[in-house]
Scaffold this active site. Structure first.
Site, PDB file in Angstrom:
ATOM      1  N   LYS A  84       0.864  -1.186   0.000  1.00 57.96           N
ATOM      2  CA  LYS A  84       0.000   0.000   0.000  1.00 57.96           C
ATOM      3  C   LYS A  84       0.899   1.234   0.000  1.00 57.96           C
ATOM      4  O   LYS A  84       1.749   1.407   0.890  1.00 57.96           O
ATOM      5  CB  LYS A  84      -0.861  -0.011   1.261  1.00 57.96           C
ATOM      6  CG  LYS A  84      -2.315   0.318   0.999  1.00 57.96           C
ATOM      7  CD  LYS A  84      -3.111   0.070   2.263  1.00 57.96           C
ATOM      8  CE  LYS A  84      -4.518   0.593   2.127  1.00 57.96           C
ATOM      9  NZ  LYS A  84      -5.242   0.503   3.389  1.00 57.96           N
TER      10      LYS A  84
HETATM   11  O1  G3P Z   1      -7.935   1.235   5.046  1.00 54.75           O
HETATM   12  C1  G3P Z   1      -8.246   2.562   4.759  1.00 54.75           C
HETATM   13  C2  G3P Z   1      -9.639   3.023   5.110  1.00 54.75           C
HETATM   14  O2  G3P Z   1     -10.568   2.010   4.919  1.00 54.75           O
HETATM   15  C3  G3P Z   1      -9.751   3.773   6.384  1.00 54.75           C
HETATM   16  O3  G3P Z   1     -11.073   3.940   6.845  1.00 54.75           O
HETATM   17  O4  G3P Z   1     -12.748   4.620   8.517  1.00 54.75           O
HETATM   18  O5  G3P Z   1     -10.308   5.153   8.919  1.00 54.75           O
HETATM   19  O6  G3P Z   1     -11.609   6.378   7.190  1.00 54.75           O
HETATM   20  P1  G3P Z   1     -11.462   5.072   7.921  1.00 54.75           P
END
Ligand code: G3P
Length: 221
Positions: A84
């Site tokens: 990533k």
């Molecule tokens: O993995 C990246 C993403 O899914 C993060 O989600 O909820 O932290 O904005 P969030």
């Protein structure tokens, strides 16, 4: 649409896999931090071993050389490891270099259609637009997915749209209607998806009626 779990918790991954619903896993430094105290290398190895599909592991270097070094270390841990890389200029250079080495890359922290196009042009296998974080600032995260889908279809781009930062089942339905390739879900959202109050109500009624017929709960076949 493929379903990935957005977690670094091995128990959640094993549970999701046992339901037959999980095609892969995505992690990020914040999710790793939630597994407090656990050794980073051990967590990554366990996740890679437990998951038959692709597992995204994020670099934390921000310069080109550092990203490449960390990417190689990540790939050494498993053939299902996807690196990533954040959407930055150095990130784009790293994506190009890694894709030339046939190392799959998930370009993360994508918030605009052009960022997605550039990541795809650099050779990313996945782009990760963060829908929930756009909703958080009063933008429409799912509109971004529609725009990326249109652009990728216009140019027959094979990079997969991986909808990230999903917060609720409606995000998942919209992602599927748009034709996104992957939705990565927190375990809490995954659990909600098979549930429907009318299913529960219907099942209770069937079972209550059966008990009228066979008070001891028999199934006489
Ligand atoms: O993995 C990246 C993403 O899914 C993060 O989600 O909820 O932290 O904005 P969030």
């Amino acid at each position: 649409m493929k379903i990935f779990l957005d977690t670094a918790n091995v128990n959640e991954i094993k549970e999701g896999l046992s339901w037959g619903l999980v095609d892969g896993v995505t992690t990020n430094p914040s999710l790793i931090e939630k597994e407090k105290g656990a050794n980073f290398k051990d967590i990554v190895k366990k996740i890679l071993e437990a998951t038959p599909g692709p597992v995204s592991i994020e670099v934390v270097a921000t310069d080109f050389d550092g990203m490449i070094k960390q990417a190689h270390k990540i790939r050494e841990l498993g053939s299902n490891a996807v690196v990533k890389i954040p959407m930055t200029i150095d990130g784009l250079r790293a994506i190009r270099k890694l894709s030339e080495e046939n190392i799959p890359v998930n370009c993360t922290l994508v918030f605009s259609p052009i960022q997605a196009l550039f990541a795809a042009k650099a050779g990313a296998k996945y782009v990760s637009p963060f829908v929930g974080r756009l909703d958080d600032i009063a933008e429409d995260g799912m509109q971004l997915i529609e725009q990326i889908k249109t652009i990728f279809m216009n140019y027959d781009i094979e990079t997969e749209i991986l909808v990230a930062s999903i917060r609720n089942p409606v995000h998942v339905v919209r992602a599927a209607l748009i034709g996104a390739d992957v939705a990565t879900l927190p375990f809490e959202v995954l659990k909600k998806l098979p549930q429907h109050p009318k299913t529960d109500e219907g099942l209770s009624k069937f079972l209550a009626d059966w008990k009228k017929l066979f008070p001891d709960g028999n199934f006489p076949l």
